[in-house]
Design a protein around this motif. Structure first.
Motif, mmCIF file in Angstrom:
data_model
loop_
_atom_site.group_PDB
_atom_site.id
_atom_site.type_symbol
_atom_site.label_atom_id
_atom_site.label_comp_id
_atom_site.label_asym_id
_atom_site.label_seq_id
_atom_site.Cartn_x
_atom_site.Cartn_y
_atom_site.Cartn_z
ATOM 1 N N ASN A 292 0.809 -1.226 0.000
ATOM 2 C CA ASN A 292 0.000 0.000 0.000
ATOM 3 C C ASN A 292 0.840 1.273 0.000
ATOM 4 O O ASN A 292 0.314 2.367 -0.206
ATOM 5 N N ALA A 293 2.161 1.153 0.177
ATOM 6 C CA ALA A 293 3.022 2.329 0.055
ATOM 7 C C ALA A 293 3.143 2.803 -1.384
ATOM 8 O O ALA A 293 3.677 3.890 -1.634
ATOM 9 N N CYS A 294 2.645 1.996 -2.342
ATOM 10 C CA CYS A 294 2.676 2.376 -3.758
ATOM 11 C C CYS A 294 1.461 3.212 -4.151
ATOM 12 O O CYS A 294 1.382 3.685 -5.299
ATOM 13 N N GLU A 295 0.509 3.395 -3.234
ATOM 14 C CA GLU A 295 -0.732 4.099 -3.531
ATOM 15 C C GLU A 295 -0.571 5.624 -3.410
ATOM 16 O O GLU A 295 0.484 6.124 -3.043
ATOM 17 N N ASN A 296 -1.654 6.333 -3.762
ATOM 18 C CA ASN A 296 -1.731 7.794 -3.593
ATOM 19 C C ASN A 296 -0.629 8.534 -4.348
ATOM 20 O O ASN A 296 -0.029 9.473 -3.832
ATOM 21 N N GLY A 297 -0.347 8.067 -5.566
ATOM 22 C CA GLY A 297 0.620 8.746 -6.403
ATOM 23 C C GLY A 297 2.064 8.432 -6.108
ATOM 24 O O GLY A 297 2.949 9.138 -6.590
ATOM 25 N N ARG A 298 2.323 7.362 -5.342
ATOM 26 C CA ARG A 298 3.705 7.029 -4.935
ATOM 27 C C ARG A 298 4.142 5.649 -5.451
ATOM 28 O O ARG A 298 4.470 4.788 -4.646
ATOM 29 N N PRO A 299 4.170 5.344 -6.715
ATOM 30 C CA PRO A 299 3.949 6.234 -7.862
ATOM 31 C C PRO A 299 2.595 6.064 -8.541
ATOM 32 O O PRO A 299 2.350 6.715 -9.556
#
Length: 344
Positions: A292-299
């Motif tokens: 979930n660290a890949c969410e919200n535009g990251r990336p």
């Protein structure tokens, strides 16, 4: 057949691992890979992903969808598996409801957990991962597999008898032989070595090579025939079989059937059709984010549960799949197993 040229793999400091939820897009008898254009297809599938899904799918799917049931709004891929049914002792069938994985946001309707990994469940890898090109597709497993020995050789295609939604082991090559307290999970791991040339093959499998090991262990090196390391795609689907635990047959036989008429689970299989928009998946694979660290535009751009659940496609077949049914949709599936050509 369309060909692609892929540059030599480069060593990168870290490659992303994605885990995300997709709610159910549709449950119906369509299969644009194995039975393109056939309405209906031989057996019932649960489908998740982009709303461009239909009986015949060609071209760049990432440019055709307008919504997706998946967390990432740039992912219009489609992911599907044969659905599961319970057979009562009186001979009638009922579709088993699908429940969300405990690791996903609350409220997702049915669906699957999707993985794109390179190393293992707990860490990123350090190999260059090449995203699939537009038009790419593949299958794993085959409904023609009908012995336990053959099923055991299909590494990564397994069942888990859940004590709760967090249960992950042991992984079984066939259906559990007794009622499961928390339901049944099906697991489908796809090959992660690509020939670098063909986006498909006649059997939907020969352009890929499987070096995967059991569970989420790091796959082995790719052979020279299939030298390109692509993301290790995997599905987890959780079936709420608990409502049927008190109906288990008196003779102890397994009452659960995959939609094509398989009550052993030997022929479990899954289909994948790539549909990420533009270079979004490659950007994710080149990053060092995880889950979930890949969410919200990251990336990657992401969306909430309500938007995921609101995306759907209408069934192309007028067919009752609810309540108790006299037979499996598609005439019990055994006929379908003979007629549909999969790689055994």
């Amino acid at each position: 057949m369309k060909w692609y040229t892929v540059s030599a793999a480069l060593i990168a400091p870290s490659q992303a691992a994605l885990r995300f939820g997709c709610s159910t897009l549709s449950i119906q008898r369509l299969d644009p890979l194995v039975e393109p254009g056939h309405v209906p297809s031989a057996h019932v599938h649960q489908i998740v992903g982009g709303n461009a899904f239909n009986a015949t799918m060609t071209g760049d799917i990432g440019e055709k969808g307008t919504c997706t049931t998946c967390t990432f709004t740039e992912d219009f891929s489609n992911y599907w598996t044969a659905d599961m049914f319970f057979k009562h002792e009186n001979g009638s069938y009922k579709k088993v409801p699908i429940m969300q994985n405990t690791a996903l946001p609350n409220g997702i309707i049915g669906g699957m957990t999707i993985y794109y990994t390179q190393k293992d469940f707990n860490s990123n890898g350090n190999q260059k991962i090449t995203a699939f090109p537009p038009g790419f597709r593949m299958t794993v497993g085959s409904p023609t597999i009908d012995t336990l020995d053959r099923a055991k050789k299909n590494v990564g295609l397994r069942f888990v008898c859940l004590q709760d939604k967090g249960t992950r082991f042991p992984e079984l090559p066939d259906f559990p032989t007794k009622p499961c307290k928390g339901g049944i999970m099906t697991v489908h791991h796809f090959p992660a070595c690509w020939d670098g040339k063909n986006v498909d093959s006649p059997d939907h499998q020969s352009h890929m090579y499987n070096t995967a090991k059991e569970a989420f262990l790091e796959a082995g090196p790719c052979p020279s025939s299939h030298p390109v390391r692509v993301p290790q795609v995997a599905y987890e689907t959780l079936y709420d079989t608990t409502q049927f635990n008190n109906m288990w047959p008196k003779d102890g036989s397994n009452p659960f059937y995959l939609a094509y008429g398989d009550n052993k689970g030997y022929g479990t299989h899954a289909d994948y059709l790539f549909g990420w928009k533009g270079d979004s998946l490659q950007k994710a694979m080149d990053s060092s984010c995880m889950f979930n660290a890949c969410e919200n535009g990251r990336p990657l751009k992401s969306q909430g549960v309500a938007a995921m659940n609101n995306c759907a496609v209408k069934s192309a077949i007028k067919e009752n799949l609810d309540g108790w049914l006299k037979e499996l949709p598609g005439s019990g599936g055994m006929k379908a197993r003979r007629e549909v050509k999969f790689k055994a």
